[in-house]
Enzyme design. Sequence first.
Site, PDB file in Angstrom:
ATOM      1  N   GLU A  51       0.858  -1.186   0.000  1.00  0.00           N
ATOM      2  CA  GLU A  51       0.000   0.000   0.000  1.00  0.00           C
ATOM      3  C   GLU A  51       0.896   1.238   0.000  1.00  0.00           C
ATOM      4  OE1 GLU A  51      -3.849   1.927   2.332  1.00  0.00           O
ATOM      5  OE2 GLU A  51      -2.895   0.128   3.122  1.00  0.00           O
ATOM      6  N   LYS A 182      -3.446 -14.071  18.870  1.00  0.00           N
ATOM      7  CA  LYS A 182      -3.868 -13.830  17.485  1.00  0.00           C
ATOM      8  C   LYS A 182      -5.382 -13.841  17.313  1.00  0.00           C
ATOM      9  CE  LYS A 182       0.523 -15.736  16.164  1.00  0.00           C
ATOM     10  NZ  LYS A 182       1.284 -16.941  15.820  1.00  0.00           N
ATOM     11  N   ASP A 258       6.081 -11.736  14.146  1.00  0.00           N
ATOM     12  CA  ASP A 258       5.005 -12.643  13.751  1.00  0.00           C
ATOM     13  C   ASP A 258       3.835 -11.781  13.295  1.00  0.00           C
ATOM     14  OD1 ASP A 258       2.929 -14.472  13.533  1.00  0.00           O
ATOM     15  OD2 ASP A 258       3.567 -15.648  15.260  1.00  0.00           O
ATOM     16  N   HIS A 353      -4.565   8.833  -2.662  1.00  0.00           N
ATOM     17  CA  HIS A 353      -4.381   7.450  -3.105  1.00  0.00           C
ATOM     18  C   HIS A 353      -4.251   7.380  -4.617  1.00  0.00           C
ATOM     19  CE1 HIS A 353      -4.916   4.420   0.194  1.00  0.00           C
ATOM     20  NE2 HIS A 353      -5.187   5.535   0.862  1.00  0.00           N
TER      21      HIS A 353
END
Length: 364
Positions: A51, A182, A258, A353
Amino acid sequence: MTSQPTTVPTPAAATAPPDYATPIPTRWVGPLRITGNAAAGEVHVPLATYETPLWPSVARGARLSRLIEDGIKVTLVDERMTRSVLLEAPDAETAYTAALAIHARTTELREVTRRSSRFAELLTVRHEITGPLLFVRFEFSTGDASGHNMATLAADHLLTHLLTHIPDISYGSISGNYCTDKKATAINGILGRGKNATAEIHIPQSLVTGRLRTTAAKIARLNVHKNLIGTLLAGGIRSANAHYANMLLALYLATGQDAANIVEGSQGVTYADDRDGDLYFSCTLPNLIVGTIGNGKTLPSVDDALTRLGCREDRPSGDNTRRLAAITAATVLCGELSLMAAQTNPGELMQAHTRIERSTGSPA
């Protein structure tokens, strides 16, 4: 008539695809100016992302930090890695009796933990009972490691010890999901997992209007309407922010973390206040899970990134990772502030963007 057996052709032996590296575009942004109890000074940060507008967005917040004497102040308020185990009992009364016995053995359990690792220290033991099920949540300090494996190894030793010394309980699982790893949960937001840090900045009115092209009142109003009420209506869990996950993932990938830990890491609260035209802006992240040693940290690009970030210095155990956590929190603030400012102005976000992605050859 005798039917003939059908011959099924033997498929060709499956071959594993070749291993290959797919480098994620990475750019160093900054420098950010940081003060606080875990890091101080100016530092560039590596962001690995597809991005591309994220780089100039964070860079805008970084430029602003350099125009303010104290820059972004980061306060590290807590740190702990968790692992929960699941024990089973015949009934709730037995589970409760076992829980009391476990808490009574806390000092003993700390010694068991020390035998499992040179760096792990048992901080706290918590429990939850549901019917005959006993969930025990161990919380550890883990030095410069993020601590997943260290906590699991310690929990494995502790579980074996408990099954040996506490009567009428049996093994359920080494992980009972009461950690919680997570997954976005209330318990992590309340009790924390990893590093708990708040990054804050005080921006004079002249810089709010001149550099962010908005006002403190507009940002504070949008924060309430979007981050607080919008997230509430969406059913968010202990979280009220615009896009913490963007900055976290980019920095996690660049520094060998991670990446799946952005699930709980992106929980956090953005606070914005109009102070007579000046802007107070903060990002509180209770679940920053980072480390400077362990799996992935010896890869050449990761080692170089951690070295350039000043997180490979000869410091007391844990201080390099505390520094990385502070840098991470400050990076999140830079991107969050920039996006919130852009969204107060109609069309600004999409125009940025479109302009940036077309200039890099990405589809608009």
